[in-house]
Write a protein that holds these residues in place. Structure first.
Motif, PDB file in Angstrom:
ATOM      1  N   ARG A 172      -7.559   0.916   1.317  1.00 41.60           N
ATOM      2  CA  ARG A 172      -7.321   0.490  -0.069  1.00 41.60           C
ATOM      3  C   ARG A 172      -5.975   1.014  -0.570  1.00 41.60           C
ATOM      4  O   ARG A 172      -5.254   0.315  -1.282  1.00 41.60           O
ATOM      5  CB  ARG A 172      -8.451   0.971  -0.987  1.00 41.60           C
ATOM      6  N   ILE A 173      -5.645   2.260  -0.189  1.00 37.83           N
ATOM      7  CA  ILE A 173      -4.352   2.818  -0.598  1.00 37.83           C
ATOM      8  C   ILE A 173      -3.217   2.028   0.056  1.00 37.83           C
ATOM      9  O   ILE A 173      -2.213   1.707  -0.589  1.00 37.83           O
ATOM     10  CB  ILE A 173      -4.268   4.316  -0.242  1.00 37.83           C
ATOM     11  N   ALA A 174      -3.367   1.702   1.347  1.00 36.31           N
ATOM     12  CA  ALA A 174      -2.345   0.907   2.036  1.00 36.31           C
ATOM     13  C   ALA A 174      -2.164  -0.442   1.346  1.00 36.31           C
ATOM     14  O   ALA A 174      -1.038  -0.889   1.105  1.00 36.31           O
ATOM     15  CB  ALA A 174      -2.714   0.717   3.502  1.00 36.31           C
ATOM     16  N   ASN A 178       1.134  -2.346  -0.641  1.00 39.35           N
ATOM     17  CA  ASN A 178       1.625  -3.404   0.257  1.00 39.35           C
ATOM     18  C   ASN A 178       2.044  -2.840   1.616  1.00 39.35           C
ATOM     19  O   ASN A 178       3.086  -3.202   2.171  1.00 39.35           O
ATOM     20  CB  ASN A 178       2.806  -4.160  -0.381  1.00 39.35           C
ATOM     21  N   GLY A 179       1.216  -1.935   2.111  1.00 41.82           N
ATOM     22  CA  GLY A 179       1.506  -1.299   3.387  1.00 41.82           C
ATOM     23  C   GLY A 179       0.508  -1.699   4.450  1.00 41.82           C
ATOM     24  O   GLY A 179      -0.114  -2.765   4.373  1.00 41.82           O
ATOM     25  N   SER A 180       0.326  -0.832   5.435  1.00 42.08           N
ATOM     26  CA  SER A 180      -0.612  -1.129   6.518  1.00 42.08           C
ATOM     27  C   SER A 180      -1.270   0.163   6.993  1.00 42.08           C
ATOM     28  O   SER A 180      -0.769   1.265   6.748  1.00 42.08           O
ATOM     29  CB  SER A 180       0.124  -1.799   7.686  1.00 42.08           C
ATOM     30  N   PHE A 194      -0.093   4.951   9.023  1.00 37.83           N
ATOM     31  CA  PHE A 194      -0.150   4.457   7.637  1.00 37.83           C
ATOM     32  C   PHE A 194       1.270   4.187   7.181  1.00 37.83           C
ATOM     33  O   PHE A 194       2.185   4.957   7.471  1.00 37.83           O
ATOM     34  CB  PHE A 194      -0.798   5.509   6.737  1.00 37.83           C
ATOM     35  N   SER A 195       1.439   3.080   6.458  1.00 39.41           N
ATOM     36  CA  SER A 195       2.739   2.820   5.836  1.00 39.41           C
ATOM     37  C   SER A 195       2.511   2.290   4.433  1.00 39.41           C
ATOM     38  O   SER A 195       1.468   1.709   4.139  1.00 39.41           O
ATOM     39  CB  SER A 195       3.552   1.798   6.654  1.00 39.41           C
ATOM     40  N   ALA A 196       3.483   2.521   3.564  1.00 43.65           N
ATOM     41  CA  ALA A 196       3.393   2.080   2.173  1.00 43.65           C
ATOM     42  C   ALA A 196       4.787   1.746   1.663  1.00 43.65           C
ATOM     43  O   ALA A 196       5.753   2.418   2.026  1.00 43.65           O
ATOM     44  CB  ALA A 196       2.751   3.142   1.303  1.00 43.65           C
ATOM     45  N   CYS A 197       4.870   0.732   0.834  1.00 41.05           N
ATOM     46  CA  CYS A 197       6.123   0.397   0.177  1.00 41.05           C
ATOM     47  C   CYS A 197       6.212   1.217  -1.098  1.00 41.05           C
ATOM     48  O   CYS A 197       5.367   1.088  -1.989  1.00 41.05           O
ATOM     49  CB  CYS A 197       6.163  -1.103  -0.123  1.00 41.05           C
ATOM     50  N   VAL A 198       7.228   2.078  -1.196  1.00 47.08           N
ATOM     51  CA  VAL A 198       7.333   2.978  -2.346  1.00 47.08           C
ATOM     52  C   VAL A 198       8.622   2.736  -3.137  1.00 47.08           C
ATOM     53  O   VAL A 198       8.984   3.528  -4.004  1.00 47.08           O
ATOM     54  CB  VAL A 198       7.251   4.455  -1.907  1.00 47.08           C
TER      55      VAL A 198
END
Length: 199
Positions: A172-174, A178-180, A194-198
Motif C-alpha cells: 500500500r505504501i509503494a 507510485n512505486g513498486s 521497495f521503490s517510491a517516487c518522492v
C-alpha cells in the motif's frame, strides 16, 4: 509503531541526561579512590562509567530520526537473537516519505527479515537504501530457509502473524508513492525491494 519508537528515543535521552548529571560525581569518586590508594575501586568505577557510556550511544544511521529509531530497535533485536545486522545507508539519506509511512515500511520489512533469519544457521539481516533523481530505493536481505515468491508468501509461525499482513502494508505504501515492491527467497537468501517516487 511511530509513537513506540519516539518513546524509545525519549527514554534514551532521559538516561543520557541522568548520566551526564552523575558523571562529575562518579569521576570525582574514582579520582579520590585512586589518590587514596584504593586504585582497584577507582578503576572499577571508571570501567562502570565506560560500560554505561557505551550502552547510551545512539547510533545515527541516516538523517531521518524515526528511521534511526526503528533501526536502533531492530539492531537490538538482532543482537538478542545472534543475528548479524548490517546497515548500508548514506548518512545524509532522509528517506523522504511521510514519517508514519517510513516507520511502517522499515519496521514491517525488518520484522519479517528478523523472523525468517532466526530460523537459519548463519543468521543475517542487511538493509540498504538511497535516494536519487526523485526516487527512493530500499532493499532488505536476510538469511532464509524457505523458497517463496511474492505470490506465495509463507505464514509466520512464531507469533501467529502472517507475512502477508505486513507485506500488504508495504504494498500500500509503494502504491501510495507510485512505486513498486517485490519479495522472494531462493531458500538461502530472501530479498525485498521497495521503490517510491518522492519528487
Amino acid at each position: 509503531l511511530q509513537m513506540r519508537y519516539y518513546e524509545s528515543i525519549n527514554r534514551r535521552y532521559i538516561e543520557m541526561r541522568e548520566y551526564r548529571h552523575d558523571i562529575k560525581n562518579l569521576v570525582a569518586a574514582a579520582e579520590i579512590s585512586i589518590r587514596s590508594g584504593a586504585a582497584a575501586e577507582g578503576i572499577a568505577l571508571i570501567d562502570e562509567l565506560r560500560e554505561r557510556s557505551d550502552s547510551l550511544k545512539i547510533p545515527v544511521y541516516c538523517n531521518n530520526p524515526i528511521v534511526n529509531a526503528v533501526l536502533w530497535e531492530k539492531q537490538k533485536d538482532c543482537a538478542e537473537y545472534g543475528i548479524d545486522f548490517t546497515v548500508n545507508i548514506p548518512p545524509e539519506e532522509d528517506a523522504a516519505l511521510e514519517q508514519s509511512d517510513a516507520c511502517s515500511l522499515f519496521a514491517n520489512l525488518l520484522d519479517n527479515a528478523i523472523r525468517a533469519a532466526r530460523n537459519t544457521t548463519s543468521p543475517f539481516v542487511s538493509i540498504s537504501c538511497r535516494s536519487e533523481i526523485g526516487m527512493f530505493f530500499l532493499e532488505v536481505r536476510n538469511s532464509s530457509g524457505q523458497v517463496f515468491s511474492a505470490d506465495s508468501l509463507p505464514q509466520g509461525k512464531d507469533d501467529g502473524d502472517h507475512h502477508g499482513c505486513g507485506m500488504q502494508i508495504v504494498r500500500r505504501i509503494a502504491d501510495k508513492y507510485n512505486g513498486s515492491f517485490s519479495i522472494s527467497s531462493d531458500g538461502k537468501i530472501a530479498s525485498a525491494y521497495f521503490s517510491a517516487c518522492v519528487a
